[in-house]
Design a protein around this motif. Structure first.
Motif, short mmCIF file in Angstrom:
data_model
loop_
_atom_site.label_atom_id
_atom_site.label_comp_id
_atom_site.label_asym_id
_atom_site.label_seq_id
_atom_site.Cartn_x
_atom_site.Cartn_y
_atom_site.Cartn_z
N GLY A 75 7.65 38.54 38.92
CA GLY A 75 8.70 38.54 37.79
C GLY A 75 8.27 39.16 37.00
O GLY A 75 7.16 39.56 36.41
N ASP A 76 9.43 38.48 35.26
CA ASP A 76 8.66 39.20 34.09
C ASP A 76 7.93 37.60 33.67
O ASP A 76 8.95 37.14 33.77
N LEU A 77 7.29 37.74 33.80
CA LEU A 77 5.96 36.10 33.28
C LEU A 77 6.43 36.78 32.48
O LEU A 77 5.37 35.49 31.35
N ASN A 78 6.23 37.46 31.16
CA ASN A 78 6.30 37.21 30.00
C ASN A 78 4.73 37.00 29.32
O ASN A 78 4.62 36.77 27.85
N TYR A 79 3.86 37.16 30.22
CA TYR A 79 2.36 37.01 29.47
C TYR A 79 1.93 37.92 28.77
O TYR A 79 1.97 38.82 29.04
N ARG A 80 1.26 37.76 27.89
CA ARG A 80 1.37 39.21 26.77
C ARG A 80 -0.50 38.96 26.40
O ARG A 80 -1.59 38.68 27.23
N ILE A 81 -1.02 40.22 25.67
CA ILE A 81 -2.32 40.33 24.88
C ILE A 81 -3.00 39.85 24.50
O ILE A 81 -1.86 39.59 22.80
N GLN A 82 -4.23 39.06 24.45
CA GLN A 82 -4.54 37.60 23.33
C GLN A 82 -4.86 38.25 22.01
O GLN A 82 -6.05 38.75 22.30
N ASP A 83 -4.55 38.07 20.86
CA ASP A 83 -5.63 38.62 19.92
C ASP A 83 -6.37 39.75 19.80
O ASP A 83 -7.39 40.07 19.30
N VAL A 84 -5.22 41.15 20.36
CA VAL A 84 -5.58 42.32 19.60
C VAL A 84 -4.12 42.96 19.26
O VAL A 84 -2.91 42.70 19.72
N SER A 85 -4.60 43.53 17.98
CA SER A 85 -3.29 43.89 18.09
C SER A 85 -3.06 44.89 18.22
O SER A 85 -3.10 46.30 18.87
N ASN A 86 -1.46 46.14 17.31
CA ASN A 86 -1.15 47.13 17.88
C ASN A 86 -1.62 47.97 17.98
O ASN A 86 -1.77 48.35 19.36
N ARG A 87 -2.97 49.29 16.97
CA ARG A 87 -3.38 49.96 17.01
C ARG A 87 -4.19 50.37 17.78
O ARG A 87 -4.28 51.19 18.53
N PRO A 88 -5.66 48.97 17.64
CA PRO A 88 -6.29 48.99 18.61
C PRO A 88 -6.03 49.15 20.33
O PRO A 88 -6.54 49.81 20.98
N ALA A 89 -4.81 48.45 20.95
CA ALA A 89 -4.56 48.43 22.10
C ALA A 89 -3.94 49.39 22.24
O ALA A 89 -3.92 50.33 23.37
N ARG A 90 -2.69 50.33 21.75
CA ARG A 90 -2.43 51.61 22.17
C ARG A 90 -3.38 52.77 21.79
O ARG A 90 -3.40 53.83 23.31
N SER A 91 -4.24 52.44 21.25
CA SER A 91 -5.44 53.28 21.16
C SER A 91 -6.07 53.62 22.39
O SER A 91 -6.37 54.41 23.45
N LEU A 92 -6.62 52.34 23.04
CA LEU A 92 -7.19 52.20 24.74
C LEU A 92 -6.52 52.28 25.00
O LEU A 92 -6.62 53.03 26.08
N ILE A 93 -4.99 52.54 26.27
CA ILE A 93 -3.68 52.80 26.55
C ILE A 93 -4.37 54.65 26.12
O ILE A 93 -4.39 54.23 27.43
N GLN A 94 -3.92 55.02 25.67
CA GLN A 94 -4.24 56.07 24.86
C GLN A 94 -5.12 57.08 25.61
O GLN A 94 -4.74 57.87 26.26
#
Length: 329
Positions: A207-226
């Motif tokens: 299911g959609d358990l909705n747990y998120r990424i803790q203590d990482v802001s948007n720009r660093p997270a997206r940069s890592l994924i990219q």
């Protein structure tokens, strides 16, 4: 037994005891053991049961084309389990039945407004179903044009003397609701599992358990994924963190989070959210499983991945292929 062209071949169960041993390279948490999916079909003709499990938050809409992509052309499995959240008022069961024809037929379904769960088996497999029961547990939320009901539905089935419980859930949103999600999981478990004194061979949560990424802001997270470095974010995943603390999912298994976070996307694309909300990407959509004993059943996870080509929602679906074998058969 089941589909003669199934994922890894199979034979009937002869040992009725329940237990679990998992195959793969494992890294342990107090609550969850992370399993690396085996990409080859090494079980070959020795597997007793293969199950394809899919979860998808539909964001209130669905197309038949997306469901065809969801089910896939490879029907080499016995059971097909599809759990959806934020389902539209469209007859999803009928669309899924058409998409999974002619190899599989609907065995059972459970519904709690926008939270729905469908179980398909091979054509002519109905005689193997000795018991089928559905249950639900609400923990809040509401309906509306895009149903955001929170809670869970379950299908409990005795399939050819194999006792399985599938639980599809949708938990509360937002990064700061960790404790609330933990409480919701406990309420659902107490309602759908703890009161049942029968032994289950296999329990699957999706299911959609909705747990998120803790203590990482948007720009660093997206940069890592990219840069295909999303594995760096796994240690920040709230679900794994809470399991490691012993709060949830003690003794469960999950595949490695090798795929990109499945939320939140621009609808109709594989681009992350560019709306005013600009959500931090997260692995909200998950599949976990547990077998009660560790002595007689061997489980192999053949895949655990997102289905990135499905673009009809702000979530990507997640798929797992799981095979079971009795060691003492």
């Amino acid at each position: 037994m089941g589909n003669t062209n199934s994922l890894c071949g199979r034979k009937r169960f002869t040992n009725k005891e329940a237990s679990n041993s998992s195959v793969g390279n494992n890294s342990s948490h107090d609550g969850i053991k992370t399993i690396e999916a085996v990409r080859s079909c090494s079980f070959s003709k020795k597997s007793d049961l293969c199950i394809r499990i899919i979860t998808w938050n539909m964001n209130g809409k669905v197309s038949y084309e997306d469901l065809v992509e969801l089910v896939g052309k490879d029907r080499n499995f016995d059971l097909l389990v599809v759990g959806v959240q934020e389902a539209p008022k469209t007859n999803v069961a009928q669309l899924l039945q058409t998409a999974s024809s002619p190899t599989h037929v609907l065995l059972g379904k459970a519904k709690l407004q926008s939270i729905q769960l469908f179980l398909f088996g091979p054509k002519n497999s109905q005689p193997l179903v000795k018991e089928l029961k559905t249950e639900s547990q609400s923990v809040g939320g509401c309906g509306g044009l895009i149903g955001r009901k929170k809670g869970a539905v379950a299908i409990r089935i005795n399939y050819d003397d194999i006792k399985i419980v599938f639980i599809s859930c949708h938990l509360s949103a937002h990064a700061n609701k960790v404790d609330q999600r933990n409480d919701e999981l406990r309420r659902i478990s107490n309602s759908l599992l703890s009161k049942d004194k029968r032994t289950n061979d296999l329990i699957v949560w999706l299911g959609d358990l909705n747990y998120r990424i803790q203590d990482v802001s948007n720009r660093p997270a997206r940069s890592l994924i990219q840069n295909h470095l999303q594995s760096v974010l796994v240690s920040k995943d709230q679900l794994l963190q809470e399991a490691e603390r012993g709060e949830i999912f003690k003794g469960y298994y999950e595949g490695t989070l090798g795929f990109k976070p499945t939320y939140k996307y621009n609808v109709g694309s594989s681009n992350y959210d560019t709306s005013h909300k600009v959500r931090v990407p997260a692995w909200t959509d998950r599949i976990l499983y547990k077998i009660q004993d560790t002595k007689n059943i061997q489980t192999t996870l053949y895949s655990y991945d997102s289905i990135d080509q499905v673009n009809g929602s702000d979530h990507k679906p997640v798929k797992a292929d799981l095979c079971l074998k009795w060691i003492n058969s």
